[in-house]
Design a protein around this motif. Structure first.
Motif, PDB file in Angstrom:
ATOM      1  N   LEU A   1      53.746  43.796  54.925  1.00  0.00           N
ATOM      2  CA  LEU A   1      54.095  45.203  55.075  1.00  0.00           C
ATOM      3  C   LEU A   1      54.244  45.753  53.510  1.00  0.00           C
ATOM      4  N   LYS A   2      54.531  44.850  52.386  1.00  0.00           N
ATOM      5  CA  LYS A   2      54.525  45.439  51.224  1.00  0.00           C
ATOM      6  C   LYS A   2      53.706  44.645  50.447  1.00  0.00           C
ATOM      7  N   PHE A   3      52.572  45.168  49.521  1.00  0.00           N
ATOM      8  CA  PHE A   3      51.667  44.401  48.897  1.00  0.00           C
ATOM      9  C   PHE A   3      51.087  45.170  47.640  1.00  0.00           C
TER      10      PHE A   3
ATOM     11  N   PRO B   1      55.977  29.273  51.746  1.00  0.00           N
ATOM     12  CA  PRO B   1      56.169  30.728  51.419  1.00  0.00           C
ATOM     13  C   PRO B   1      54.851  31.430  51.047  1.00  0.00           C
ATOM     14  N   PRO B   2      54.607  32.719  51.202  1.00  0.00           N
ATOM     15  CA  PRO B   2      53.438  33.364  50.697  1.00  0.00           C
ATOM     16  C   PRO B   2      53.512  33.490  49.315  1.00  0.00           C
ATOM     17  N   VAL B   3      52.040  33.432  48.922  1.00  0.00           N
ATOM     18  CA  VAL B   3      51.897  33.435  47.339  1.00  0.00           C
ATOM     19  C   VAL B   3      50.975  34.570  47.021  1.00  0.00           C
ATOM     20  N   ALA B   4      50.783  34.981  45.740  1.00  0.00           N
ATOM     21  CA  ALA B   4      49.765  35.839  45.123  1.00  0.00           C
ATOM     22  C   ALA B   4      48.272  35.341  45.430  1.00  0.00           C
ATOM     23  N   VAL B   5      47.471  35.781  45.701  1.00  0.00           N
ATOM     24  CA  VAL B   5      46.187  35.197  45.749  1.00  0.00           C
ATOM     25  C   VAL B   5      45.225  35.842  44.697  1.00  0.00           C
ATOM     26  N   ARG B   6      44.428  35.375  43.632  1.00  0.00           N
ATOM     27  CA  ARG B   6      43.735  35.984  42.896  1.00  0.00           C
ATOM     28  C   ARG B   6      42.442  35.317  42.703  1.00  0.00           C
ATOM     29  N   ARG B   7      41.189  35.858  43.191  1.00  0.00           N
ATOM     30  CA  ARG B   7      39.986  35.284  43.373  1.00  0.00           C
ATOM     31  C   ARG B   7      39.040  35.894  42.103  1.00  0.00           C
TER      32      ARG B   7
ATOM     33  N   GLY C   1      32.612  30.729  42.581  1.00  0.00           N
ATOM     34  CA  GLY C   1      31.903  29.833  43.349  1.00  0.00           C
ATOM     35  C   GLY C   1      30.779  30.207  43.841  1.00  0.00           C
ATOM     36  N   GLU C   2      30.373  29.087  44.908  1.00  0.00           N
ATOM     37  CA  GLU C   2      28.958  29.606  45.451  1.00  0.00           C
ATOM     38  C   GLU C   2      29.178  30.386  46.930  1.00  0.00           C
ATOM     39  N   ARG C   3      30.466  30.464  47.424  1.00  0.00           N
ATOM     40  CA  ARG C   3      30.610  30.729  48.788  1.00  0.00           C
ATOM     41  C   ARG C   3      31.895  31.799  48.853  1.00  0.00           C
ATOM     42  N   LEU C   4      31.982  32.618  49.592  1.00  0.00           N
ATOM     43  CA  LEU C   4      33.027  33.609  49.849  1.00  0.00           C
ATOM     44  C   LEU C   4      34.345  33.021  50.060  1.00  0.00           C
ATOM     45  N   PRO C   5      35.296  33.242  49.513  1.00  0.00           N
ATOM     46  CA  PRO C   5      36.777  32.623  49.704  1.00  0.00           C
ATOM     47  C   PRO C   5      37.034  32.832  51.367  1.00  0.00           C
ATOM     48  N   ASP C   6      37.766  31.762  51.907  1.00  0.00           N
ATOM     49  CA  ASP C   6      37.960  31.858  53.182  1.00  0.00           C
ATOM     50  C   ASP C   6      38.492  33.130  53.873  1.00  0.00           C
ATOM     51  N   GLU C   7      39.581  33.931  53.088  1.00  0.00           N
ATOM     52  CA  GLU C   7      40.111  34.811  53.639  1.00  0.00           C
ATOM     53  C   GLU C   7      39.451  35.946  54.119  1.00  0.00           C
TER      54      GLU C   7
ATOM     55  N   ALA D   1      26.949  46.849  43.096  1.00  0.00           N
ATOM     56  CA  ALA D   1      28.074  47.089  42.568  1.00  0.00           C
ATOM     57  C   ALA D   1      28.824  45.528  42.464  1.00  0.00           C
ATOM     58  N   ASP D   2      29.257  45.198  41.335  1.00  0.00           N
ATOM     59  CA  ASP D   2      29.819  43.848  40.968  1.00  0.00           C
ATOM     60  C   ASP D   2      31.171  43.933  40.859  1.00  0.00           C
ATOM     61  N   PHE D   3      32.109  42.953  41.680  1.00  0.00           N
ATOM     62  CA  PHE D   3      33.539  43.047  41.733  1.00  0.00           C
ATOM     63  C   PHE D   3      33.913  41.711  41.027  1.00  0.00           C
ATOM     64  N   GLU D   4      34.526  41.653  39.899  1.00  0.00           N
ATOM     65  CA  GLU D   4      34.535  40.269  39.094  1.00  0.00           C
ATOM     66  C   GLU D   4      35.970  39.826  39.595  1.00  0.00           C
ATOM     67  N   GLN D   5      36.996  40.368  40.046  1.00  0.00           N
ATOM     68  CA  GLN D   5      38.022  39.738  40.426  1.00  0.00           C
ATOM     69  C   GLN D   5      38.704  40.736  41.726  1.00  0.00           C
ATOM     70  N   PHE D   6      39.496  39.904  42.253  1.00  0.00           N
ATOM     71  CA  PHE D   6      40.275  40.667  43.412  1.00  0.00           C
ATOM     72  C   PHE D   6      41.732  39.750  43.938  1.00  0.00           C
ATOM     73  N   ALA D   7      42.689  40.705  43.522  1.00  0.00           N
ATOM     74  CA  ALA D   7      43.982  39.925  43.644  1.00  0.00           C
ATOM     75  C   ALA D   7      44.760  40.637  44.766  1.00  0.00           C
ATOM     76  N   TYR D   8      45.295  39.789  45.721  1.00  0.00           N
ATOM     77  CA  TYR D   8      46.391  40.202  46.747  1.00  0.00           C
ATOM     78  C   TYR D   8      47.748  39.786  46.528  1.00  0.00           C
ATOM     79  N   MET D   9      48.762  40.525  46.252  1.00  0.00           N
ATOM     80  CA  MET D   9      50.167  40.102  45.897  1.00  0.00           C
ATOM     81  C   MET D   9      51.137  40.699  46.577  1.00  0.00           C
ATOM     82  N   PRO D  10      51.460  39.848  47.484  1.00  0.00           N
ATOM     83  CA  PRO D  10      52.734  40.095  48.823  1.00  0.00           C
ATOM     84  C   PRO D  10      53.911  40.211  48.052  1.00  0.00           C
ATOM     85  N   GLU D  11      54.733  41.259  48.370  1.00  0.00           N
ATOM     86  CA  GLU D  11      55.855  41.386  47.793  1.00  0.00           C
ATOM     87  C   GLU D  11      57.180  41.147  48.689  1.00  0.00           C
ATOM     88  N   GLU D  12      56.709  40.867  50.019  1.00  0.00           N
ATOM     89  CA  GLU D  12      57.864  40.231  50.927  1.00  0.00           C
ATOM     90  C   GLU D  12      57.132  39.514  52.222  1.00  0.00           C
TER      91      GLU D  12
END
Length: 536
Positions: free
Chosen positions: A384-386, A324-330, A334-340, A524-535
């Protein structure tokens, strides 16, 4: 069961191959870098991104490529102990010409190392490579005819002048012999996306027809000789949703068949899931998979009969269960950009971003929507919802500098919540919105007055997308979330928004962006990024 789409979000033109018990699907990436997504599966149910092979300048440089150009319709195959990847780099979309250049790269393993490209031809797009059982290799692509007045936002049949076939000499790295136009397509028109499969002495040819919108289809033909003549399937199409407007999977077409080790047959195809009540598909063209069976007449058909693809399909392994889909928080530690995540066009990402160990640092370059150097790092919208959130440290010094959270399709379809600078307010929040204004790409500013930001510390930014609606919010870390601005139209961030389905071929992305049109490349420094699907 297989649940479609198997690759949600922007993953069009799926080419599938098998190496032993491993299945791989390659999909188009257009202007997004690195080029071509390849997913892996052992059960046809669960898929994992394993590589994007076109990751250096010698293989792919798309700076200056217009929106929806770049890498079109790759073909992935396995033969002679190598993976073979054929792809097109399209340099022009509008007008009578396409300027589509076709290449081949190879690798001993799906994760590489992938070779530098061998140039093949430029006569058309959607190339494929067929490895015959006598060891000879054959290159196919549609041929583009610019001598017509029927091109434009909705191209008609004359520009799609058939499928070319020519032998490819792998040792010499070039085409040999004369090209032959072996298949003109059916009366449905717009023939492209050809793939060949050989069985019982027959060469089966599947092609995409009808354009990549709601008339899309997979057409099948066969011949005893590779060069034809080809007879059409008794039903013409193997699958299409064109006559089933209520089907959940629309725009079904452009795929490839695969046989399991036990002889079962499946066929990939692209599809879209329009928003309820709207013919708009923010998730773009996604990848689905259908089970097929051979009839007594020697023709392939969908296992469920009829032409309309199913959402749930019997898998080869009844024990498999979809993850099932899960929330992802980055946190970008690390030393490389996350794969997504991907960026746009350039093979020199170090000019756009670096990883500091505690943040993703964007080096603000050209304006949002630039075709050359745009500091935008984003991931696909897959639901469609996140909700998406990020934490930003950014100290602009003038109004030409901005950074923030973006819902992005292309230069004329985006919503951007940005930290910027205002003469009276100082550091402040603004919304830059381009709701499909093509070709001018004129923006709207839904906040009549920017919202002042206290202090000079970090700020949290968020977006909530629910179908056709998007709402932004912000907070100072530790405080309460506050909505900012009006509800905006998220449905325009779709294939069909703006220019429409025949001119927009990617899908919605959500991510982080920064620009500095003063030319000072502020960080511009982005310290975290979260993607949270709701369906799902």
């Amino acid at each position: 069961m297989i649940t479609n789409p198997i690759l949600p979000g922007f993953n069009p033109d799926p080419s599938i191959c098998r190496a032993g018990a491993d299945y791989y699907i390659a999909t188009s990436t257009f202007e997004w870098y690195p080029g071509v997504q390849i997913h892996h599966s052992t059960d046809l149910v669960n898929w994992r991104l394993v590589c994007r092979p076109l990751d250096r300048e010698s293989q792919l440089d798309m700076r200056g490529n217009p929106d929806s150009c770049g890498v079109w319709a790759p073909c992935l195959s396995y033969a002679d102990g190598l993976f073979w990847l054929v792809y097109t780099d399209v340099k022009r979309l509008d007008g009578n010409f396409k300027d589509a250049h076709n290449y081949i790269v190879t690798a001993p393993s799906i994760t590489g190392p992938w070779s530098d490209p061998v140039y093949v031809n430029s006569s058309g797009f959607d190339p494929s490579l067929f490895h015959d059982d006598d060891g000879r290799k054959w290159f196919l692509n549609m041929v583009w005819n610019h001598r017509t007045d029927s091109v434009g936002g909705s191209p008609k049949h004359p520009a799609f002048a058939g499928i070319l076939l020519q032998e490819y000499d792998a040792d010499a790295g070039k085409l040999i012999g004369k090209p032959q136009n072996v298949f003109a397509g059916s009366d449905h028109g717009l023939v492209e996306g050809s793939h060949v499969f050989k069985r019982d002495g027959w060469y089966y040819l599947t092609v995409a027809e009808g354009g990549t919108g709601y008339e899309h289809a997979v057409t099948m033909a066969r011949s005893r000789a590779l060069a034809g003549p080809y007879e059409l399937h008794p039903d013409t199409f193997l699958m299409t949703s064109k006559d089933a407007p209520e089907a959940p999977l629309q725009r079904a077409g452009h795929g490839q068949m695969i046989e399991t080790p036990d002889g079962e047959v499946y066929h990939t195809h692209l599809c879209s899931r329009p928003l309820p009540g709207l013919r708009r598909s923010p998730l773009g063209r996604e990848t689905a998979l259908q089970k097929c069976t051979w009839g007594e007449d020697g023709w392939l058909r969908l296992a469920q009969r009829g032409l309309v693809p199913d959402v749930t399909v019997e898998s080869p392994d009844p024990e498999s269960r979809r993850t099932p889909p899960v929330a992802v928080r980055r946190t970008f530690a690390g030393e490389r950009l996350p794969d997504e995540f991907q960026w746009l066009r350039t093979p020199h990402p170090d000019r756009l971003f670096t990883l500091t160990g505690s943040a993703l640092r964007l080096h603000a370059r050209e304006s949002i929507g630039s075709w050359f150097e745009q500091a935008l790092v984003a991931r696909r919208q897959e639901h469609l919802k996140f909700r998406a959130e990020t934490t930003l440290r950014f100290e602009p010094g003038n109004f030409q500098q901005a950074a923030g959270l973006v819902h992005y399709y292309n230069r004329h379809k985006f919503h951007f919540l940005a930290v910027t600078w205002h003469e009276q307010l100082g550091r402040s929040l603004s919304i830059l919105s381009c709701p499909g204004d093509w070709p001018d790409s004129r923006m709207e500013f839904p906040l009549k007055t920017p919202v002042a930001l206290p202090g000079d510390g970090p700020v949290d930014l968020a977006m909530d997308v629910d179908g056709a609606e998007i709402v932004f919010s912000h907070r100072i870390p530790g405080g309460e979330w506050q909505r900012i601005g009006p509800m905006l139209d998220a449905s325009v961030i779709s294939d069909e928004g703006g220019r429409g389905e025949h001119a927009s071929f990617t899908g919605a992305f959500v991510g982080m962006a920064a620009f500095d049109t003063s030319g000072s490349a502020i960080a511009a420094d982005f310290e975290q990024f979260a993607y949270m699907p709701e369906e799902g």
